[in-house]
Design a protein around this motif. Structure first.
Motif, PDB file in Angstrom:
ATOM      1  N   GLY A 266      60.292  60.016  75.612  1.00  0.00           N
ATOM      2  CA  GLY A 266      59.692  59.886  74.313  1.00  0.00           C
ATOM      3  C   GLY A 266      60.505  60.666  73.322  1.00  0.00           C
ATOM      4  O   GLY A 266      60.867  61.969  73.636  1.00  0.00           O
ATOM      5  N   ALA A 279      60.996  49.741  72.965  1.00  0.00           N
ATOM      6  CA  ALA A 279      59.826  50.399  72.471  1.00  0.00           C
ATOM      7  C   ALA A 279      58.880  49.698  71.472  1.00  0.00           C
ATOM      8  O   ALA A 279      57.573  49.771  71.681  1.00  0.00           O
ATOM      9  CB  ALA A 279      60.182  52.137  71.860  1.00  0.00           C
ATOM     10  N   SER A 340      66.075  57.226  75.443  1.00  0.00           N
ATOM     11  CA  SER A 340      64.637  57.769  74.535  1.00  0.00           C
ATOM     12  C   SER A 340      64.105  56.823  73.562  1.00  0.00           C
ATOM     13  O   SER A 340      65.379  56.291  72.815  1.00  0.00           O
ATOM     14  CB  SER A 340      64.722  59.185  74.556  1.00  0.00           C
ATOM     15  OG  SER A 340      65.843  59.354  73.393  1.00  0.00           O
ATOM     16  N   GLY A 342      60.690  55.989  70.578  1.00  0.00           N
ATOM     17  CA  GLY A 342      59.311  56.192  70.322  1.00  0.00           C
ATOM     18  C   GLY A 342      58.153  55.379  71.102  1.00  0.00           C
ATOM     19  O   GLY A 342      57.263  54.924  70.262  1.00  0.00           O
ATOM     20  N   LEU A 346      53.917  57.403  75.503  1.00  0.00           N
ATOM     21  CA  LEU A 346      54.528  58.784  76.072  1.00  0.00           C
ATOM     22  C   LEU A 346      54.497  59.805  74.972  1.00  0.00           C
ATOM     23  O   LEU A 346      55.020  60.746  74.651  1.00  0.00           O
ATOM     24  CB  LEU A 346      56.126  58.744  76.061  1.00  0.00           C
ATOM     25  CG  LEU A 346      56.570  57.649  77.266  1.00  0.00           C
ATOM     26  CD1 LEU A 346      58.335  57.497  77.305  1.00  0.00           C
ATOM     27  CD2 LEU A 346      55.879  57.893  78.498  1.00  0.00           C
ATOM     28  N   SER A 347      53.192  59.751  74.197  1.00  0.00           N
ATOM     29  CA  SER A 347      53.158  60.452  73.064  1.00  0.00           C
ATOM     30  C   SER A 347      52.152  61.818  73.382  1.00  0.00           C
ATOM     31  O   SER A 347      51.920  62.679  72.429  1.00  0.00           O
ATOM     32  CB  SER A 347      52.405  59.738  71.856  1.00  0.00           C
ATOM     33  OG  SER A 347      51.139  59.265  72.396  1.00  0.00           O
TER      34      SER A 347
END
Length: 406
Positions: A266, A279, A340, A342, A346-347
């Motif tokens: 992320g 993403a 990678s 956002g 994966l936050s």
């Protein structure tokens, strides 16, 4: 891959993965079959045969425009290919479990429409028939109908709490996250649904990791149900996870020659356009299931910038590099294997997290491998080896359970 063969593979995977819902065998659910989509003038009718009548509710949502049909848990015996048909205002529809006790049908709209009829009526022999009628509408009429729809944010779904950590547990906790599920099939190619492919992989990985006796392994879902993105992250955090592994399989219909596995971490800024595209697609999972993103999920970049710990990012990168190395020794990797972007899933600011795209279902070769027990075994072994190397390496993180016991 022949269509009949792909269908058999899909049915085999789905049958193995969709054994139960809400703790009850699916044989107890009403069964839906024989989906038909028909147009007459400005009206489109969707019908399904039911083993018995059920309660039905309908509403409309914008961004994207869609109709949401809610009903009790239902065993849909309808081929995914049937749902990709279009007619009039309808561009496609999909179906599946939404929560433990609810099923959902999502009808994607090509043009604004309103619901004229949504009912389940009894027919001879105690059977039922689901009837959904839509009429083409003006944008103003559609927006008026949307305004009457209650908010459907991710928090409205029933959360699945992770098992409590047993007293004295010192093993590292790993959360495996099979992507999509239930009403959200993910990529569908030749009747093979991504949700079934990744669930089969996740279940095998869990079994492999548990066999070592060194890890406590949880899954965000272990059957064919939908889990909102925020809940997937919440499960990992509530469980005190030391590692979060999200599993997916991509699709590029316009580039069937692209293939190979990719590992993602992320970040606020994507490494390239392809990572940004993926993403954005994966972050639409809640909308696909008929949910509206909550404000905290919309502000993912802010969360990552303000709350994510530098140590967590570092450990995510360490595991990702190790994963690429180990996978590369066993399976075909994408030409850019480490990226990678956002990703909302994966936050978590305190759980090292990666997302694995096992391959491209749009590639005939990758599709064949993704449904191969031999390939799955090699890939699972590689991921398990990467996990062992991560926790046993010189820069290994201290497990949360061990750290809390100091």
């Amino acid at each position: 891959m022949p269509t009949w063969f792909a269908a058999c593979l899909w049915l085999g995977l789905a049958g193995a993965a969709v054994a139960q819902g809400n703790g009850r065998p699916q044989s107890e659910f009403p069964v839906a079959t024989d989906a038909r989509l028909e147009q007459s003038g400005e009206t489109v009718r969707l019908t399904m045969a039911l083993s018995r009548p059920v309660e039905v509710g309908a509403s409309v949502l914008a961004g994207p425009d869609r109709v949401v049909i809610d009903m009790p848990s239902t065993n849909f015996q309808v081929q995914p290919a049937a749902a990709r048909k279009s007619a009039g205002v309808v561009s496609a529809f999909r179906f599946g479990l939404f929560t433990a006790d609810r099923a959902r049908i999502i009808i994607d709209l090509a043009q604004p429409a309103v619901v004229v009829k949504a009912e389940s009526r009894p027919v001879r022999g105690g059977f039922g028939e689901l009837v959904i009628e839509l009429r083409r509408a003006t944008r103003a009429e559609f927006q008026a109908a949307v305004a009457k729809t209650p908010s459907r944010n991710p928090e409205a779904t029933a959360a699945i709490p992770p098992p409590a950590k047993p007293a004295g547990e010192s093993r590292q906790t790993i959360v495996i996250d099979p992507g999509h599920g239930g009403i959200d099939p993910g990529a569908v190619v030749a009747s093979i649904a991504e949700k079934a492919v990744v669930l089969a992989f996740g279940a095998k990985l869990k079994k492999q990791l548990e066999a070592s006796g060194r890890y406590r392994v949880l899954m965000t879902r272990d059957d064919d149900r939908f889990v909102p993105l925020a809940e997937r992250v919440g499960i990992a955090r509530a469980a005190g996870a030391d590692l979060f592994i999200s599993i997916h399989a991509d699709s590029l219909t316009q580039a069937q020659e692209v293939r190979g596995a990719t590992v993602y971490t992320g970040s606020e800024r994507a490494t390239d356009a392809e990572a940004a595209r993926l993403a954005a697609k994966e972050n639409q999972a809640d909308a696909v299931a008929g949910l509206e993103a909550s404000e905290d999920m919309q502000d993912v970049a802010g969360i990552l910038m303000d709350l994510a710990k530098r140590e967590t990012r570092t450990f995510s990168a360490v595991f990702a590099r190790n994963l690429v190395e180990k996978l590369g020794g066993s399976v075909k990797m994408h030409k850019v294997p480490l990226r990678s972007a956002g990703f909302r899933v994966l936050s978590a600011p305190d759980v090292p997290s990666v997302l694995i795209e096992l391959g491209y279902m749009s590639s005939p070769k990758d599709a064949e491998l993704l449904n191969s027990a031999e390939w799955r075994g090699k890939a699972v072994e590689a991921v398990a080896t990467a996990v062992e190397g991560y926790f046993g390496g010189p820069r290994a993180p201290v497990g949360k359970a061990a750290a809390n016991g100091r």
